[in-house]
Design a protein around this motif. Sequence first.
Motif, PDB file in Angstrom:
ATOM      1  N   ASP A  32      48.113  41.662   6.905  1.00  0.00           N
ATOM      2  CA  ASP A  32      47.886  41.108   5.573  1.00  0.00           C
ATOM      3  C   ASP A  32      48.378  39.666   5.465  1.00  0.00           C
ATOM      4  O   ASP A  32      47.793  38.870   4.733  1.00  0.00           O
ATOM      5  CB  ASP A  32      48.510  41.980   4.483  1.00  0.00           C
ATOM      6  CG  ASP A  32      47.728  41.873   3.180  1.00  0.00           C
ATOM      7  OD1 ASP A  32      46.489  42.013   3.222  1.00  0.00           O
ATOM      8  OD2 ASP A  32      48.336  41.622   2.124  1.00  0.00           O
TER       9      ASP A  32
ATOM     10  N   PHE B 256      45.596  37.642   6.602  1.00  0.00           N
ATOM     11  CA  PHE B 256      44.535  37.673   5.591  1.00  0.00           C
ATOM     12  C   PHE B 256      44.859  36.722   4.438  1.00  0.00           C
ATOM     13  O   PHE B 256      44.008  35.949   3.992  1.00  0.00           O
ATOM     14  CB  PHE B 256      44.342  39.098   5.062  1.00  0.00           C
ATOM     15  CG  PHE B 256      43.343  39.179   3.943  1.00  0.00           C
ATOM     16  CD1 PHE B 256      41.988  39.315   4.210  1.00  0.00           C
ATOM     17  CD2 PHE B 256      43.752  39.093   2.611  1.00  0.00           C
ATOM     18  CE1 PHE B 256      41.053  39.362   3.187  1.00  0.00           C
ATOM     19  CE2 PHE B 256      42.824  39.129   1.575  1.00  0.00           C
ATOM     20  CZ  PHE B 256      41.477  39.274   1.869  1.00  0.00           C
ATOM     21  N   VAL B 257      46.095  36.785   3.953  1.00  0.00           N
ATOM     22  CA  VAL B 257      46.479  35.981   2.790  1.00  0.00           C
ATOM     23  C   VAL B 257      46.369  34.485   3.072  1.00  0.00           C
ATOM     24  O   VAL B 257      45.942  33.706   2.223  1.00  0.00           O
ATOM     25  CB  VAL B 257      47.880  36.391   2.265  1.00  0.00           C
ATOM     26  CG1 VAL B 257      48.420  35.381   1.257  1.00  0.00           C
ATOM     27  CG2 VAL B 257      47.819  37.777   1.622  1.00  0.00           C
TER      28      VAL B 257
ATOM     29  N   TYR C 138      36.720  40.564   7.773  1.00  0.00           N
ATOM     30  CA  TYR C 138      36.966  40.279   6.350  1.00  0.00           C
ATOM     31  C   TYR C 138      37.126  38.766   6.153  1.00  0.00           C
ATOM     32  O   TYR C 138      36.554  38.174   5.233  1.00  0.00           O
ATOM     33  CB  TYR C 138      38.202  41.042   5.875  1.00  0.00           C
ATOM     34  CG  TYR C 138      38.289  41.312   4.381  1.00  0.00           C
ATOM     35  CD1 TYR C 138      37.510  40.602   3.458  1.00  0.00           C
ATOM     36  CD2 TYR C 138      39.167  42.281   3.890  1.00  0.00           C
ATOM     37  CE1 TYR C 138      37.598  40.871   2.098  1.00  0.00           C
ATOM     38  CE2 TYR C 138      39.256  42.547   2.526  1.00  0.00           C
ATOM     39  CZ  TYR C 138      38.474  41.829   1.636  1.00  0.00           C
ATOM     40  OH  TYR C 138      38.569  42.095   0.291  1.00  0.00           O
TER      41      TYR C 138
ATOM     42  N   ILE D 143      38.685  41.663  -5.066  1.00  0.00           N
ATOM     43  CA  ILE D 143      39.700  41.656  -3.999  1.00  0.00           C
ATOM     44  C   ILE D 143      41.082  41.966  -4.598  1.00  0.00           C
ATOM     45  O   ILE D 143      41.849  42.773  -4.048  1.00  0.00           O
ATOM     46  CB  ILE D 143      39.695  40.299  -3.244  1.00  0.00           C
ATOM     47  CG1 ILE D 143      38.382  40.119  -2.483  1.00  0.00           C
ATOM     48  CG2 ILE D 143      40.896  40.197  -2.302  1.00  0.00           C
ATOM     49  CD1 ILE D 143      38.147  38.702  -1.928  1.00  0.00           C
TER      50      ILE D 143
ATOM     51  N   TYR E 174      43.904  45.844  -4.679  1.00  0.00           N
ATOM     52  CA  TYR E 174      45.350  45.895  -4.425  1.00  0.00           C
ATOM     53  C   TYR E 174      46.115  46.343  -5.658  1.00  0.00           C
ATOM     54  O   TYR E 174      47.052  47.124  -5.571  1.00  0.00           O
ATOM     55  CB  TYR E 174      45.855  44.532  -3.918  1.00  0.00           C
ATOM     56  CG  TYR E 174      45.962  44.509  -2.406  1.00  0.00           C
ATOM     57  CD1 TYR E 174      44.940  45.036  -1.630  1.00  0.00           C
ATOM     58  CD2 TYR E 174      47.071  43.982  -1.760  1.00  0.00           C
ATOM     59  CE1 TYR E 174      45.023  45.032  -0.242  1.00  0.00           C
ATOM     60  CE2 TYR E 174      47.169  43.974  -0.376  1.00  0.00           C
ATOM     61  CZ  TYR E 174      46.135  44.503   0.371  1.00  0.00           C
ATOM     62  OH  TYR E 174      46.236  44.501   1.742  1.00  0.00           O
TER      63      TYR E 174
ATOM     64  N   GLU F  84      37.820  46.471   2.337  1.00  0.00           N
ATOM     65  CA  GLU F  84      39.179  46.892   1.968  1.00  0.00           C
ATOM     66  C   GLU F  84      39.533  48.232   2.617  1.00  0.00           C
ATOM     67  O   GLU F  84      40.654  48.433   3.074  1.00  0.00           O
ATOM     68  CB  GLU F  84      39.323  46.970   0.441  1.00  0.00           C
ATOM     69  CG  GLU F  84      39.358  45.611  -0.253  1.00  0.00           C
ATOM     70  CD  GLU F  84      40.663  44.824  -0.043  1.00  0.00           C
ATOM     71  OE1 GLU F  84      41.680  45.428   0.358  1.00  0.00           O
ATOM     72  OE2 GLU F  84      40.636  43.608  -0.270  1.00  0.00           O
TER      73      GLU F  84
HETATM   74  C1  HMH Z   1      43.232  42.844   2.406  1.00  0.00           C
HETATM   75  N1  HMH Z   1      43.060  42.525   0.022  1.00  0.00           N
HETATM   76  C2  HMH Z   1      43.769  42.339   1.119  1.00  0.00           C
HETATM   77  N2  HMH Z   1      44.955  41.723   1.090  1.00  0.00           N
HETATM   78  C3  HMH Z   1      45.442  41.257  -0.066  1.00  0.00           C
HETATM   79  N3  HMH Z   1      46.659  40.637  -0.067  1.00  0.00           N
HETATM   80  C4  HMH Z   1      44.708  41.441  -1.261  1.00  0.00           C
HETATM   81  C5  HMH Z   1      43.503  42.078  -1.166  1.00  0.00           C
HETATM   82  C6  HMH Z   1      45.198  40.998  -2.617  1.00  0.00           C
HETATM   83  O1  HMH Z   1      45.827  39.807  -2.689  1.00  0.00           O
END
Ligand code: HMH
Length: 220
Positions: free
Chosen positions: A47, A50-51, A114, A138, A142, A209
Motif C-alpha cells: 500500500d 500504491f499511495v 492498479y 478508491i 477503504y 481493490e
Molecule cells: C489500494 N486503495 C488502495 N490503497 C489505498 N490507500 C486506498 C485505496 C485509499 O487511500
Amino acid sequence: SESRSFTTDWLHQNHELYTAATNHTFIASIRDGTIDVINFKHWMEQDYHFVREFVRFVASVLLKVPRDSPEQDADVILGGLTALESEISWFRKEANFWQIFLEKVTPLESNKEYCEFLKELEGTETPYPVAVVAFWMIELVYNASFMSCLEEGSKTPFELLSTVKRWGSLEFHQYVHSLQQLADKALENVSEAELKKAHEVCVRILELEIKFWDMATIQT
Ligand code: HMH
C-alpha cells in the motif's frame, strides 16, 4: 435514507462486487482478530507503493477541476492531497514499528496493474467527471472496509487500531461523502458515453481493490 444519484445507483447495481471489495477475508480477519501479522505487513508494504502513485493521480484530479466551478470544489481535492502528505509520514513511522523496509519492497503484479490504471486515469483523455468518480470510489472502498473493523463487537487487535482509524474514522467518512457530492455534481451534465465510462471505471476499481486485498492473504 440516501437520495438517488448516479453514484448511489452504481453502488446498488454492483452490490455484490462492492461487498466483495469492502468485506474481503483480509478485512474480516482484522475485524474478528484472527489476522496473521505477516498478512498485515504484506498489505502495508504494497500500500505504501500504491499511495505514492495515488498522490500523482490526486494531483491530476486537482488539475482537472473546471476553473468555473466554486473554489471549494478544488479545495476538497487539495485537502485530499495534503492528507496524503501526512499519510506518507504515517506509513514511514508505522513501517518502522513493524520492521518493514519500505525502500526494499517490490511491487507485486496486482499493485502494478492498479498503478497502471491510475496512470491511464491521469491522462488528459480522462475527463474531470470520470476522474473525480474514480477518486471517490478508491477512497470509499477503504473507508467502508476499515469502518467495519470499528463496529461494535469487532475484535480488531490493538496494534492495528492506528491503521483502522486512519481510514475508518468519521472524519474520513465525511471526506468521502464530500467526494461523492463532487462526483454527482460533475456527472449532472455529461454525455451518455461519459456516464458509461464513469460507471465502468467504478467497476474496474472494485475489481482492482479485491485483487489488492488478495495480495495480502495469498502471498506466503
Ligand atoms: C489500494 N486503495 C488502495 N490503497 C489505498 N490507500 C486506498 C485505496 C485509499 O487511500
